[in-house]
Design a protein around this motif. Structure first.
Motif, short mmCIF file in Angstrom:
data_model
loop_
_atom_site.label_atom_id
_atom_site.label_comp_id
_atom_site.label_asym_id
_atom_site.label_seq_id
_atom_site.Cartn_x
_atom_site.Cartn_y
_atom_site.Cartn_z
N ARG A 169 73.45 8.14 16.83
CA ARG A 169 73.22 9.48 16.42
C ARG A 169 74.36 10.12 15.88
O ARG A 169 75.46 9.24 15.53
N PHE A 170 74.29 11.59 15.68
CA PHE A 170 75.42 12.18 15.00
C PHE A 170 76.55 12.41 15.75
O PHE A 170 76.31 12.71 17.11
N VAL A 171 77.73 12.12 15.52
CA VAL A 171 78.90 12.33 16.28
C VAL A 171 79.98 13.44 15.31
O VAL A 171 79.49 13.47 13.98
N GLY A 172 80.91 13.98 15.89
CA GLY A 172 81.91 14.61 14.98
C GLY A 172 82.38 13.63 14.00
O GLY A 172 82.91 12.40 14.25
N GLY A 173 82.51 14.23 12.71
CA GLY A 173 83.15 13.41 11.92
C GLY A 173 83.39 14.33 10.44
O GLY A 173 82.87 15.24 10.26
N GLY A 174 84.52 13.79 9.59
CA GLY A 174 84.75 14.54 8.64
C GLY A 174 84.38 14.30 7.10
O GLY A 174 83.42 13.23 6.93
N THR A 204 80.00 18.80 8.04
CA THR A 204 79.82 17.45 7.99
C THR A 204 79.80 16.53 9.19
O THR A 204 80.52 17.10 10.46
N VAL A 205 79.08 15.76 9.40
CA VAL A 205 78.90 14.96 10.81
C VAL A 205 79.06 13.41 10.40
O VAL A 205 78.80 13.20 9.07
N ALA A 206 79.07 12.53 11.27
CA ALA A 206 79.22 11.08 11.21
C ALA A 206 78.01 10.50 12.07
O ALA A 206 77.61 11.33 12.84
N PRO A 245 75.72 14.81 6.47
CA PRO A 245 76.06 13.45 7.03
C PRO A 245 76.95 12.60 6.07
O PRO A 245 76.75 12.60 4.97
#
Lengths: 66, 260
Positions: free
Chosen positions: A61-66, B39-41, B67
């Motif tokens: 799943r999506f998580v916080g990230g840059g 943005t998301v990871a 993403p």
């Protein structure tokens, strides 16, 4: 039987489906994406996708990230 | 207005969503930044915390989700992540990130170019994270990248735009938007990049690790806006020799001998 779920051994009932696996993990199908033996499953396929011994399942799943 | 792949953005600040102390702080910071692209990871679900879902906080809002493929070490891994991202997001936007060395997190130019070519063919809107290499920027653009994202300095270092001389050349040559990404540590860094003519900046760590991320997000919004306005206004040229701002005529100095 055992499957490899997110890189870890996990026991699950013979013949159970991806949808049942998600329910047992308390995950809503819309909140994740599932890769079954390296194939991305469309959500419509969760009911039909049966798990077999040593299957590889990735739940992502999506998580916080840059 | 900034246009990338046919989508218009009023805000030229893109926000990363990593390293925030809570979802609430993240949501407030995004709001304060007025950004429209975030943005998301992608990661494996934490099976111990099935409810920990960032999209439950962000999913209802009208952002363009970008993403990333963070964690990918080569083109193959990036393409796999890209496909998962498309399945999860339902959109084709992608920040392509290929970083083989976990210590520097610098992007691999060869693998990034290979992955860009493949993903563009597969219909993705690819925004590659890249080193500030003007030749590579042109190659990525020719491969169909929707924008290029040269780094200011290594990810998460807050060192600012150390690559400015190269970023300037990239901006001068690019036909696609240039988004300065990574290393931007202060609103002044963001303003500097925008003054040079960058089309946008992507900021994460500087905001998420600030003592007050919400106030910092608002400060970045101002920095980006000021930098953009200054670019449009046209900066004066830098000179080594002084040039008086006040008139050279009618000065009193010669008549003040009586003070001695």
């Amino acid at each position: 039987m055992n499957i490899l779920l997110n890189g870890q051994e996990k026991e699950c009932t013979d013949g159970s489906t991806v949808l049942e696996l998600l329910a047992s993990l308390k995950l809503t199908p819309e909140s994740v994406v599932v890769e079954h033996n390296h194939e991305i499953l469309q959500p419509e396929a969760y009911t039909a996708a049966e798990l077999a011994e040593n299957d590889q399942v990735e739940i992502i799943r999506f998580v916080g990230g840059g | 207005m900034l246009t990338i792949a046919g989508t218009e953005f009023r805000s030229r600040l893109f926000l990363g969503t990593g390293k925030f102390s809570s979802s609430a702080v993240m949501a407030d910071a995004i709001e304060a930044s007025k950004c429209q692209m975030i943005t998301v990871a992608l990661r494996r679900v934490d099976l111990e915390n099935p409810d920990d879902d960032i999209m439950s906080t962000l999913g209802q809002r009208e952002y363009t989700f970008l993403p990333n493929t963070s964690g990918a070490r080569d083109a193959k891994e990036a393409i796999r992540l890209a496909k998962l991202a498309r399945a999860a997001s339902g959109t084709s936007w992608l920040k392509l990130e290929v970083t083989p060395d976990p210590r520097t997190l610098l992007p691999d130019p060869v693998e990034t170019l290979i992955a860009t070519e493949e993903l563009v063919k597969d219909g993705f809107i690819v925004l590659p994270y890249m080193n500030a290499d003007p030749i590579l920027a042109l190659k990525l653009q020719d491969a169909g990248a929707a924008a290029v994202m040269p780094l200011g300095s290594p990810i998460g270092t807050n060192q600012g735009v150390l690559t400015d001389a190269m970023v300037e050349i990239i901006i001068e040559q690019a036909r696609v938007p240039v988004v300065v990404d990574a290393g931007i540590g202060a609103p002044s860094h963001a303003a500097y990049a925008m003054e040079m003519g960058a089309d946008a900046v992507l900021v994460n760590t500087a905001i998420s690790v600030a003592s007050d991320p919400v106030a910092m997000a608002a400060a970045f919004a101002k920095g980006v806006e000021a930098g953009r306005d200054a670019f449009k206004a046209g900066l004066g040229a830098a000179n080594k020799e002084a040039s008086a701002s006040s008139p050279e005529t009618g000065k009193l100095s010669t008549d003040l001998g009586f003070l001695a």
